[in-house]
Each structure stands twice: as C-alpha cells, then as structure tokens.
Enzyme design. Structure first.
Site, PDB file in Angstrom:
ATOM      1  N   GLU A 288       2.909 -42.030 -85.147  1.00  0.00           N
ATOM      2  CA  GLU A 288       2.196 -40.619 -85.941  1.00  0.00           C
ATOM      3  C   GLU A 288       1.492 -40.478 -86.598  1.00  0.00           C
ATOM      4  O   GLU A 288       0.054 -39.489 -86.232  1.00  0.00           O
ATOM      5  CB  GLU A 288       3.076 -41.235 -87.213  1.00  0.00           C
ATOM      6  CG  GLU A 288       4.800 -40.297 -86.353  1.00  0.00           C
ATOM      7  CD  GLU A 288       5.563 -40.312 -87.389  1.00  0.00           C
ATOM      8  OE1 GLU A 288       5.438 -39.182 -87.967  1.00  0.00           O
ATOM      9  OE2 GLU A 288       7.242 -40.947 -87.264  1.00  0.00           O
TER      10      GLU A 288
ATOM     11  N   ASP B 213       7.165 -43.813 -86.943  1.00  0.00           N
ATOM     12  CA  ASP B 213       7.892 -44.149 -88.226  1.00  0.00           C
ATOM     13  C   ASP B 213       9.545 -44.388 -88.081  1.00  0.00           C
ATOM     14  O   ASP B 213      10.205 -43.881 -87.398  1.00  0.00           O
ATOM     15  CB  ASP B 213       8.260 -43.060 -89.575  1.00  0.00           C
ATOM     16  CG  ASP B 213       6.255 -42.693 -90.278  1.00  0.00           C
ATOM     17  OD1 ASP B 213       5.159 -44.081 -89.960  1.00  0.00           O
ATOM     18  OD2 ASP B 213       6.113 -41.755 -90.324  1.00  0.00           O
TER      19      ASP B 213
ATOM     20  N   TYR C 293       7.874 -49.141 -96.168  1.00  0.00           N
ATOM     21  CA  TYR C 293       7.766 -47.784 -95.694  1.00  0.00           C
ATOM     22  C   TYR C 293       8.350 -46.904 -96.745  1.00  0.00           C
ATOM     23  O   TYR C 293       9.840 -47.162 -97.891  1.00  0.00           O
ATOM     24  CB  TYR C 293       8.867 -47.503 -94.395  1.00  0.00           C
ATOM     25  CG  TYR C 293       9.090 -45.970 -93.929  1.00  0.00           C
ATOM     26  CD1 TYR C 293       7.914 -45.211 -93.805  1.00  0.00           C
ATOM     27  CD2 TYR C 293      10.246 -45.564 -93.862  1.00  0.00           C
ATOM     28  CE1 TYR C 293       7.764 -44.495 -93.176  1.00  0.00           C
ATOM     29  CE2 TYR C 293      10.043 -44.122 -92.723  1.00  0.00           C
ATOM     30  CZ  TYR C 293       8.897 -43.275 -92.586  1.00  0.00           C
ATOM     31  OH  TYR C 293       8.384 -42.301 -92.103  1.00  0.00           O
TER      32      TYR C 293
END
Length: 676
Positions: free
Chosen positions: A4, A87, A295
């Site tokens: 991304e 992601d 994350y």
C-alpha cells in the site's frame, strides 16, 4: 510484491536482500485505494450514486489509481508470480481485491505481515494465502452502507434546509454524542451541598491525618443524595471527641495499563502530546512503514507470547521484575484478536524514528508495552471508622478515613501513570496512626466541606473516540476520519481540546433526531456486529444491506410526506415591545433566546419555545421586601432544561441588582443575598 504505502519500499528492499538474496523481487506501492464509488452522478437503475438498485456497487478508478494501475499492469506482465501484501486488516484485504480486479492478476498470492521485519516477512512468504472474500464483503458492505446513508440523508437535509448539510453513518452518531452532552451541560444546575472533615494532630506536622463525615449513613437518600443543611454540618465539624468503631490494615495492587491498541494510542497521544487522531495515525504509519512498530490499526490490547522473552530481557537490563506468566487484558466485543497490540518490533531498541514526533511516539509505545508485563504496584491501605461520642441533635454521626502508602513500585518505576484517561487516579497518603477499637480520640479541629455538583465534562477528541469504542461504534481504521469530518464541516469546534457543538452541528441533529434510526447508538452498534458477522461468514452481504435500505427508505418517505416544501420558509417574528423591529434567535450561554434587532433602543427579550419566541414570564410583585432597598421582591420562575427559580428586586431597572435563592415553600433566602 504490491504493497500500500511507498514508505515501506526501502525497508522491504533491505528485508528481501537479507531473506531472499539473489532473487529478483520488484516491490511497488498502490498508494492506498485505486478504485472507489463515483463521487457524483446518479445513473438510471441506481439507488444512489455508485450503488445499483440490487445493492451492487459500481467502482471506478480514481485519478491516481488510473496511473498506478497502468504501471502495475506493465510490471505484472513481466512477473512470474505476484504477491499482494496490502495491510493486514479488512481495508487492506479490500484493496488487495481491487488491485487484482483492476490489474487483472490471475491467482495472486496474498501475504500478511503484522510488522516489517525479516522474520515476519519471511514467515508470511512461507505461509501463502488467498484473498479472503468474506473480509472483502464485510468492507464492501461498510462502504455501501456509508454511501447509501451519507448520500440519501444528506440530500434530504439539503432539500429541507437549502443549506449544504451532510450526514454520515458513523459521523452523525459521533456528532449526536457531542450534541447530547452539550444539552446536558445547558440543562445542568449546580447543587451546593455540605460535608464535614475532622482533623487530628500527629507527632510531627507531616503526621496530621483526617476523617470525613459519612453523610450517606442516615442523612442522604437515593432520592436526595446531597446534604444541604450547612448549620448541621457546622455542628458535625465541631464534634470534640470521637470513638474508633473499626480499624483495618490491608494491601491493594494496581496493575499496569494494557499495551496500546488504536484507540488507546490516540487517547494517550491526545492527552499527553495534544495530538489529534489524524496526526497520531500519520506518525504511527511512518513508524510501521519503517519497521519500528507492529501494525497500528488494531483493537487487540495483548502482546504475543513470542514477545515475552524479549520483554523479560529488557526488563532485566533495567533492573525490573516481570510477571511469571504473560498478563492478558480483556478485549472489546468484536475485536480482531489475530492482530496483536501495537508494540516495538525490536524490544531492545530504545530510540527509533527520524523525526521528533516519531521518536516521542515510539518511546510511548515501547515503554507502555514493556510496563504491561511488569509486576503490579502495591499499596499499604489503612482504614478507620469512627463515631461521635455524643450524638449531634440526637443523631448518630459516623466518620471514615483512608490512607494509602506505596510499598512496591512495580511497573510505576517505568511508567508513571496512564495517559489513556483524561482523569488520573489520585492516591492519598493520610498517615492514620495505629488505633484500637473503642479508643477515644480528641479532635484537633473541624471544618465544613462546601461542595458543588459539577456539570458533565465536554468530550475531548480522546474521550469521544473512547465513547465510540465503548459503544461498539466504528473500527480502528475509521476513528481519525470521523473526528476529521465533524471538525472540518464545522459541526464542532475545539476550545482548549474540548469539543463544543456548533449551531450548524445542532441543526443537523435537530433535523435527524427521532426521524432516522441510524442515528441511534444501539442501531449503529448492531449494524457493526452484522458487518463483523459478514467477515466471519455467519451472515451475508445482501440481507444486512437490504434491511438497512428498507428502514431508510421508509423513513425518507415519511419525511417527504410531512414536509410541504423542502426549502425552509422565511418566517419573521415582530418584536411585541417596539413593534418596529423583528426578533432574532441568539444562542446564549444558558440556552437560546430571542432578542429584538433594535437593541439597544429596544431591549426586549423572550424565551425560546421550540424555535419560536415564547411568552415572557411575568414576575409577580410579592409581599417580601428587598433588604438592600426595601422595594418589593419578584419571584422569577422558568421551567424546563434552561429554567431558573430565584427572587429579584423590583427595583432592577433603577439599579438594585439584589437576587435571592428560592427556599422550599417559595420564599426568598435572605441569608444568601447577592448583588445590590
């Protein structure tokens, strides 16, 4: 490999050089979404822009996406295998699917890594996946629900008012919470009440201690929770001797806060650093892209079991003790526990990040995560119960004192406090000495405690995000956008970090309240649960959206029938006092009211009655006389949320400003006169 964010490129290239030396990998970014529902236009056969009548979405490439897709197609044509490494959340899954569809990739490999480290990427490559279409369907349902509500209800608001108002599935619920809090604050009336504290001397000045009168024991009730007799409180404060009726030594422990998840990270950055949610997520994204943290979009507050050896090693180097078994924290309903809490990727790295903001946020994340597995703090607690030796006016009076002393710092040695909450817990020393049951103790001094009830606090961005999470509304990736929307549309304004509802925001809610089900917190919570069920395959896309659309269309139809004209008519209200000028609605500190436009020549004012000027309350002159000027007093009463009840001097216009609180039986309280 298609990812991304372009911020990950350098880190991933370094990782591939380490784990796949000699292999010819090309890493390219999609730069987020490449396709979306159209921004405008409503074609035949569409329920609303970009959503067909059968609820099938219609996607188109964004301007940026068209260029990205062109370069991706060229690269994919030369590749032997294509990996989609967007992601590891629902939005990332959706982006991966859109890339596959737009670029035309046959049999792409889906890989997910919760952190950009050599081991995480290597493990992902060794465990290839396929695009999870259940997650894609859940994200698609969320996007279509947002579009249907946002476009259809916003159009209705514009037709009704002629103004560029907008609604949003979650945005409007967040605004509703702010407006409800604003109403509570306006309606609030402070209550003055009393308590009493007895003070005792110690061997040293620092040994002084105290107990407080337990008004709940025989003096207040659930119906009347406040003690309001100051004279009696003074008698209690003057008690000369008390007797010990209870004495206990105990200990309590205080556990550390959990490692950060998305919401608590945003709250802590807001409270400690003054950052808004969008800035926090931008800084966290940079840390993630460069492989410094795991994350940052997660609703799981727990670290992985594999992290414990590294935490224990760091704690040992700092001289701190850890728990023997990993401490587990409760997760919220619907949390995606496959994504661990946000933590450092390399626990022994003390500093990380290229900017001061990245460095300070990294330190917060690291220290919080380490502290979560340290030993609890321990306090020695001493509690004493006492009673007045002699009753006060025939009533037994009880007192209670509590003191705490920190005896083991535990995690507090590393992390001094929890910045997630707006209010930190206050620990009290109060060095109560060892006392014996039945012991008689002389009072050194006593004081009346004057207390006032406080109005509810306005939301900060941090506490509003917390309220949304507590109500099961929104998801980690959406909170920053929600906050940005209600601020950018000028529905709320921030004053010293607190949200105030703007007139425009209140107008939006006034137009929707009681008319649209999606505004209800419970409805939005249940819809979020349905979207979660789609993600797990327990329900399907179509039934969830059909139910939503059916309800919404019915409510829109009812609105159309009840409104003769969609454009707000211009209505004037002539001033009854001067009969020359019109009245205008003013948003006052204590609520709205109407005032003459001819002010100061005419100072006519009138209460607001549902958006219209109401009847002015006529104050009747009474037999009571003003102690300041001997003129008759008037009893001023207005009922309702913005009401009042007090006595004022009839000589107000002549300069006497004396006012008196109203007592039971509708009599002026001459002992508490103000002004004059």
């Amino acid at each position: 490999m298609i990812i991304e964010s372009s911020g990950k490129l350098d880190k991933l290239r370094d990782v591939f050089a380490k784990i796949r030396p000699g292999e010819n990998w090309k890493v390219m970014p999609s730069l987020g979404h490449i396709r979306d529902l159209p921004a405008s236009g409503n074609n035949e056969g569409e329920l609303t822009t970009g959503v067909r009548n059968d609820l099938t979405p219609v996607y188109e490439l964004t301007d940026k996406g068209a260029k990205i897709v062109s370069s991706l197609k060229e690269a994919v044509a030369k590749a032997s295998e294509v990996y989609l490494a967007t992601d590891p959340d629902r939005e990332g899954e959706s982006i991966a699917w859109h890339i596959q569809q737009a670029v035309g990739i046959r049999n792409p490999v889906r890989v997910k890594f919760p952190e950009i480290t050599a081991s995480a990427v290597d493990n992902a490559l060794k465990s290839p996946l396929r695009i999870d279409m259940k997650l894609v369907a859940a994200q698609e349902a969320r996007r279509v629900a947002d579009r249907v509500i946002g476009y259809l209800v916003s159009s209705e608001l514009r037709r009704q008012t002629g103004e560029a108002l907008s609604a949003g599935r979650v945005q409007s619920v967040a605004l509703y919470l702010v407006v409800l809090r604003e109403r509570e604050i306006r309606a609030f009336r402070s209550t003055l009440h009393y308590g009493a504290q007895l003070n005792f001397a110690g061997a040293k000045m620092t040994d002084a201690w105290c107990v407080e009168w337990m008004t709940a024991e025989g003096f207040t009730t659930d119906e009347q929770p406040y003690f309001m007799d100051r004279a009696f409180a003074r008698l209690v404060a003057d008690v000369p001797v008390v007797q010990v009726t209870g004495f206990e030594d105990s200990t309590r422990t205080k556990n550390p806060p959990a490692p950060f998840e998305t919401v608590t990270l945003q709250q802590a950055a807001s409270n400690s650093l003054g950052w808004d949610s969008a800035h926090t997520m931008k800084v966290a994204q940079a840390l993630f892209d460069n492989g410094h943290i795991t994350y940052h979009r997660t609703d799981n507050p727990n670290i992985s079991e594999e992290s414990m050896p590294a935490i224990k090693a760091v704690a040992a180097s700092l001289g701190l003790a850890t728990v023997a078994k990993r401490r587990v924290f409760a997760t919220s309903e619907g949390a995606q526990e496959g994504h661990p809490a946000t933590t450092p990727t390399h626990w022994d790295v003390v500093e990380a990040g290229t900017t001061p903001d990245e460095q300070v946020l990294y330190r917060m994340i690291r220290i919080r995560a380490i502290a979560s597995q340290l030993m609890p703090a321990e306090y020695a607690v001493r509690t004493v119960l006492m009673k007045a030796v002699d009753p006060v006016q025939g009533k037994q009076v009880l007192f209670r004192g509590k003191g705490e002393t920190l005896i083991s710092e535990g995690w507090l040695k590393l992390l001094q406090g929890d910045a997630t909450s707006d209010d930190d817990e206050q620990d009290s020393a109060n060095p109560i000495p060892v006392l014996q049951l039945g012991q008689i103790v002389s009072v050194e001094s006593g004081e009346v405690l004057e207390k006032k009830t406080r109005s509810p606090k306005r939301y900060t961005e941090a506490s509003l995000v917390g309220a949304l999470k507590a109500n099961g509304i929104g998801r980690p990736a959406t909170y920053a956008a929600i906050m940005g929307n209600i601020k950018s549309r000028q529905y709320v304004r921030e004053v010293k970090r607190f949200f105030h509802a703007e007139p425009l925001g209140e107008q939006v809610i006034d137009r929707m309240e009681g008319k649209f089900t999606f505004l209800q917190v419970n409805y939005t919570r249940e819809l979020e649960k349905d979207l979660d069920l789609i993600a797990t395959g327990q329900t399907q896309y179509k039934p969830v959206l059909q139910s939503l659309v059916s309800t919404l269309q019915s409510e829109l139809g009812q609105q159309a029938e009840s409104i003769a004209t969609y454009r707000k008519p211009v209505i004037t209200h002539p001033c009854p006092d001067c009969k020359t000028n019109d009245l205008r609605l003013i948003k006052g500190a204590n609520g709205p009211f109407w005032a003459c436009k001819g002010y100061p020549a005419c100072n006519g004012t009138f209460p607001d009655a549902g958006g219209k000027p109401g009847q002015r309350k006529v104050a009747v002159v009474s037999e009571h006389k003003c102690v300041k000027c001997d003129r008759p007093l008037r009893h001023n009463v207005k009922k309702g949320k913005t009401g009042y009840n007090f006595w004022g001097c009839s000589g107000f216009r002549e300069g006497c400003k004396a006012t008196y609180p109203n007592l039971k039986g509708d009599k002026p309280d001459f002992d508490n006169v103000k002004g004059g």
